[in-house]
Motif scaffolding. Structure first.
Motif, short mmCIF file in Angstrom:
data_model
loop_
_atom_site.label_atom_id
_atom_site.label_comp_id
_atom_site.label_asym_id
_atom_site.label_seq_id
_atom_site.Cartn_x
_atom_site.Cartn_y
_atom_site.Cartn_z
N GLU B 206 0.57 -1.27 0.26
CA GLU B 206 0.12 -0.25 -0.31
C GLU B 206 0.19 1.25 -0.30
O GLU B 206 0.49 1.99 -0.50
N GLN B 207 2.40 1.27 0.42
CA GLN B 207 3.06 2.42 0.62
C GLN B 207 3.36 2.81 -0.75
O GLN B 207 3.90 3.71 -0.53
N GLN B 213 1.92 -0.43 -8.60
CA GLN B 213 1.95 -1.41 -7.86
C GLN B 213 1.82 -2.86 -8.77
O GLN B 213 2.17 -3.77 -8.19
#
Lengths: 262, 271
Positions: B206-207, B213
């Motif tokens: 998520e960071q 991604q």
């Protein structure tokens, strides 16, 4: 009923150098030029013909001595007979449990105790742990190592180590026994005992194939001989006839190392 | 070890025999793998526990710093990093040692026609014993942080079984190729080194920004890491991770089969 049949067996070795073995070199053009150069020089594209057109049938009772110079193909033939090398061409059929005693120390661990090594060596020879444990009393008796068996084998002398390896390796009886040079158990006091033991083992196996440079060994244990030269069988028959034909191999003192290509 | 061999047998049949013999001879490779571990115990009091200790010290030290860096509580970050680091080490060691599976067993393979896959299983087995050592660290951290009760053991064991199967394929494939091309182990080692940073071990997916991604989605290690780590943290692994894993599994199986039918018998010649 043990049997080995070879029909027109050929073994080719790719000989890799950093030029052919390295992946990066294959990606680079210059390697191809290099390869062309070697092919032109007659080394036929990094290939060595270790065995060529071998026809051979081994049956129960055969005690074969392999004779030949270093590089004649003896070790390669032994590896084909053991099933390690699947031939490049030709057919082979092996029926029976094969045991190669080319390196009797294979699988032994220098930091493990003598007892642990009996089990390790037994497992490497294809036994289960329970079967290996059953060898212990016999090995204890033969090696006379008594309390030393509790110590790590790195503390053993070379002779003691050999005695242990020899004792375990000869404790099981295969149908087909392959040896690259006669195995022994080091120090003089044990030579006779080891001789008795190996003779008994050889008497029990169906087929024996031994490569040796020692004519005494060959005449003592073998009833047939094969002379190999440059990967071919050039003579076969009576041991002393083959020995005479081959010359005096006992003078050929340099034993085959493991690193040769055949 | 086979009793009857004929070169008339097809290579596909021989591969099947090899795998079957390897499984049946489980005593052979479990004993050798176990001895590999015992070797580390024999000359030191705590043997491989040293590795566990080193891992523990590193994990706690970096866990404290990481929590500060990412502004997460230590209770949240430490279990995540600890599980991730230990599992990643398991995966990368399996892959690295896969390259030398046959070259390190050359004396065995040149003397007796042992089934080849037995040596693959030996590497998986040996590393799984080491993972069990390191699991102690994970369990301690989970107990301390209060996550222990939420661990989904069933999902973890399922993930582990799937990972072991994948590792067997990878080791077999890399082992054969690296025996032929001796540069492979070095290339693999550097790839694994970089992978540590591009796989979500230290950081959470998520960071990353939306655009980055793909680093997680296209990284096979990230999926295997997730199916093993999520259950330990009491989370459910994403369906996407499972789909990726199953897809990879199928590809590996096909590559393994095609490669081994073609070159299995040549491996000994390359040693």
């Amino acid at each position: 009923m043990a049997k080995i049949e070879l029909r027109d067996v050929t073994v080719d070795f790719p000989v890799f150098t950093s030029r052919s073995r390295g992946l990066l070199n294959i990606l680079f053009r210059y390697a191809q030029q290099e390869q062309r150069r070697v092919e032109a020089s007659g080394l036929s594209g990094f290939r060595v013909h270790a065995l060529r057109g071998i026809d051979l049938t081994l049956r129960d009772g055969d005690r074969i001595g392999l004779i030949g110079r270093n590089g004649a193909g003896k070790t390669t033939l032994l590896r084909v007979l053991s099933g390690v090398y699947e031939p490049t061409a030709g057919d082979i059929r092996i029926e029976g449990r094969v045991s190669s005693l080319t390196d009797i120390m294979l699988g032994m661990d220098m930091d493990a105790s003598g007892y642990d090594n009996i089990i390790l060596r037994g497992i490497v020879l294809g036994l289960t742990k329970a079967e290996a444990i059953r060898l212990i009393p016999e090995v204890e008796e033969f090696t006379e190592l008594s309390e030393y068996l509790h110590l790590p084998v790195r503390a053993y002398s070379q002779g003691m180590l050999l005695r242990l390896a020899f004792a375990v390796s000869t404790a099981i009886t295969p149908e087909i026994l392959l040896m690259d040079e006669m195995i022994g158990a080091g120090d003089a006091s044990f030579l006779k005992k080891a001789q008795v033991r190996i003779t008994r083992l050889i008497d029990q196996v169906s087929i024996l194939v031994i490569a040796s440079h020692n004519s005494d060994i060959l005449t003592q244990f073998c009833n047939k001989a094969l002379v190999l030269d440059e990967g071919r069988i050039v003579a076969a028959g009576e041991v002393h006839e083959c020995l005479a034909r081959y010359g005096s191999p006992a003078r050929d003192t340099v034993a085959d190392g493991d690193g040769k290509v055949g | 070890m086979p009793v009857s061999v004929s070169s008339q047998t097809s290579q596909a049949r021989r591969l099947r025999d090899d795998v079957v013999q390897s499984v049946l001879n489980w005593r052979f490779w479990t004993y050798l793998g176990w001895n590999d571990i015992l070797k580390q115990y024999r000359r030191s009091f705590i043997g491989p526990v040293w590795i566990t200790l080193n891992t523990a010290i590193f994990i706690v030290a970096f866990g404290l710093v990481g929590a500060q860096l990412f502004k997460i509580s230590v209770e949240e970050y430490l279990p995540y990093f600890c599980a991730g680091h230990i599992i990643f080490t398991y995966l990368s060691t399996l892959i690295n040692e896969g390259c030398t599976v046959y070259t390190s067993a050359d004396a065995f393979l040149k003397q007796t026609p042992y089934p080849k896959i037995a040596f693959v299983f030996r590497v998986v087995w040996r590393n799984s014993i080491l993972l069990a050592h390191n699991m102690v660290v994970i369990l301690a951290v989970l107990l301390w942080s209060g996550h222990f009760a939420q661990v989904d053991w069933l999902a973890f064991l399922l993930g582990l079984a799937v990972t072991m199967l994948a590792a067997s394929f990878v080791i077999a494939i890399l082992g054969a190729v690296a025996t032929r091309y001796r540069d492979i182990p070095m290339i693999v080692a550097s790839i694994m080194q970089i992978s540590f940073f591009v796989t979500p071990v230290i950081w959470r997916p998520e960071q990353l920004t939306e655009r980055a991604q793909w680093l997680v989605h296209l990284n096979p290690l990230a999926s295997y890491l997730e199916i093993l780590r999520a259950p330990l943290l009491g989370e459910a692994a994403s369906a996407q991770a499972w789909l990726t894993v199953l897809g990879i599994q199928a590809v590996l199986a096909v590559v393994f089969y095609v490669l081994y039918v073609a070159v299995r018998r040549r491996i000994v010649y390359w040693l």
